[in-house]
Design an enzyme around this catalytic site. Structure first.
Site, PDB file in Angstrom:
ATOM      1  N   SER A   1      -5.823   3.080   4.950  1.00 28.43           N
ATOM      2  CA  SER A   1      -5.403   2.552   3.592  1.00 28.43           C
ATOM      3  C   SER A   1      -5.839   2.221   2.686  1.00 28.43           C
ATOM      4  O   SER A   1      -6.403   0.541   2.161  1.00 28.43           O
ATOM      5  CB  SER A   1      -3.824   1.451   4.560  1.00 28.43           C
TER       6      SER A   1
ATOM      7  N   SER B   1       0.668  -1.206  -0.593  1.00 24.81           N
ATOM      8  CA  SER B   1      -0.179   0.123  -0.051  1.00 24.81           C
ATOM      9  C   SER B   1       0.443   0.978  -0.226  1.00 24.81           C
ATOM     10  O   SER B   1      -0.055   2.268  -0.098  1.00 24.81           O
ATOM     11  CB  SER B   1      -1.283  -0.138   1.103  1.00 24.81           C
TER      12      SER B   1
ATOM     13  N   LYS C   1       3.255   6.735   5.206  1.00 21.66           N
ATOM     14  CA  LYS C   1       1.900   5.433   5.198  1.00 21.66           C
ATOM     15  C   LYS C   1       2.953   3.939   5.397  1.00 21.66           C
ATOM     16  O   LYS C   1       3.693   3.671   5.123  1.00 21.66           O
ATOM     17  CB  LYS C   1       2.089   5.260   3.547  1.00 21.66           C
TER      18      LYS C   1
ATOM     19  N   LYS D   1       0.212   3.920  -2.179  1.00 21.50           N
ATOM     20  CA  LYS D   1      -0.147   4.843  -2.405  1.00 21.50           C
ATOM     21  C   LYS D   1      -0.174   6.349  -2.317  1.00 21.50           C
ATOM     22  O   LYS D   1      -0.844   7.050  -2.613  1.00 21.50           O
ATOM     23  CB  LYS D   1      -1.633   5.244  -1.612  1.00 21.50           C
TER      24      LYS D   1
END
Length: 392
Positions: free
Chosen positions: A132, A72, A235, A75
């Site tokens: 997320s 993720s 993140k 992202k």
């Protein structure tokens, strides 16, 4: 306990010793992290980097260009394109996003969007950063480009523009897909790019929040928010192929850092590795602001020009990254001609200003003209005289 041992006489006789002990203890608490070296063996992640985002200098690398999935953390690039679209006026934070069947079909971490369900852009961004959410990432990708496929094309174009030579994106959320790969080095580059959009920190600093008027609770996947001094984001990501990954950002005083770890065995390991990298950076480096001495930018004489001189300007980098524990000052060296020959146009590079620290180049910036001087000629002189006559 013996009363005589800790009675009044004991404290009178040992007052100095007690005070010294107390001050020593307090001093230890206030002492900053000591500078130290960091070996690859101390980082469990198979691939990791530490970077200062404004100078793009890498302070630690371990298999930094090894191509791997990043889950993720993908992202980060999705968010870059979303913020760029907002800043370009394509849509706003309060605009409504309606989930397509494709967005609602995402698995993994999500906010369980139903086909046709609507949320604001603000809520979708919050869902991506805090929870997320894979479905929210696709919904925003479709808002930006119409389809996820078109959005992914933009992701790869942006990656090339940022110098991310190890990266190929196949989707916008980081779900495992053959050929969806990047490197710790590239993740640091795109993380630094995202931090230019300071709005991101309003989302990445959220610990717990709610969607659907309080019906859905979301909790940040970045556990360092609760344990690391100065953490600002950024993140996390976990899949079976990628392992546990993280891009961690933190700021103390005026120094910001980006730590990236890919492929950790556990979530605990990624947080430990990230904290170790950040500790190393804060213990060993500092940021100093570069300034331009006023006498370096005095007007420069022009030979044979309608104006006898031109003004100069330069824009140095705001920050210089330096090792700690060194008191030697930054030196500035100017390289300029003694005079110029007309014609001279505004915006012409005529020299350089170089900054040195301990003999090494810290930064080099161009000196340019900020005014012009046309070549002296009968026609130009006549034009000036004519204009002066009519201005009387």
């Amino acid at each position: 306990m013996c009363p005589k041992l800790f009675g009044k006489n004991f404290w009178r006789k040992n007052l100095c010793l007690c005070l010294v002990t107390i001050f020593a203890f307090c001093g230890a608490l206030l002492t900053p992290l000591k500078a130290y070296a960091l070996s690859e063996e101390e980082i469990s992640a198979p691939s990791a980097v530490l970077m200062e985002p404004t100078t793009k200098k890498f302070l630690f690398e371990k298999n930094s260009h090894e191509v791997r999935p990043c889950a993720s953390i993908t992202k980060v690039m999705t968010l870059i394109l979303v913020f760029e679209a907002i800043e370009a006026g394509k849509f706003g934070y309060d605009d409504i996003v309606t989930a397509s069947a494709h967005a609602a079909s995402m698995g993994g971490s999500d906010i369980w969007l139903e086909e046709g369900e609507s949320m604001t852009v603000h809520e979708m961004i919050k869902a991506i950063v805090v929870a997320s959410a894979n479905d929210a990432a696709v919904a925003l990708a479709e808002l930006v480009s119409g389809t996820e496929d078109e959005f992914v094309k933009k992701m790869n174009e942006k990656a090339k523009a940022l110098g991310m030579l190890d990266t190929t994106f196949k989707n916008c959320n980081g779900l495992d897909e053959e050929g969806h790969l990047t490197s710790a080095y590239d993740v640091a580059l795109m993380s630094a790019e995202l931090t230019k959009h300071e709005k991101i920190f309003e989302y990445s600093s959220i610990w717990i929040d709610y969607l659907r008027d309080g019906a859905t609770q979301i909790v940040n996947t970045n556990k360092l928010l609760k344990s690391y001094n100065g953490i600002t984001g950024l993140k996390t990501g976990t899949t079976s192929s990628a392992g546990s990954c993280m891009s961690a950002t933190a700021t103390r005083e005026n120094l910001s850092l980006v730590a990236v770890v890919l492929g950790c065995d556990t979530g605990t390991a990624r947080f430990k590795d990230s904290a170790t990298l950040l500790d190393y950076g804060f213990a060993n480096y500092k940021i100093e602001t570069l300034t331009v001495p006023e006498e370096y930018l005095l007007p420069l004489p022009v030979k044979g020009g309608m104006s006898s001189e031109v003004t100069l300007s330069c824009t140095p980098s705001l920050n210089a990254l330096l090792p700690k524990g060194n008191t030697e000052e930054i030196e500035a060296k100017l390289s300029l001609p003694e005079e110029l020959e007309a014609p001279v146009e505004s915006g012409t590079k005529i020299g350089t200003l170089t900054y040195y620290h301990e003999g090494a180049t810290v930064d080099e910036v161009e000196i340019i003209t900020s005014s012009e001087s046309k070549k002296m000629s009968f026609g130009e002189i006549y034009k000036v005289l004519w204009n002066n006559v009519f201005s009387l």
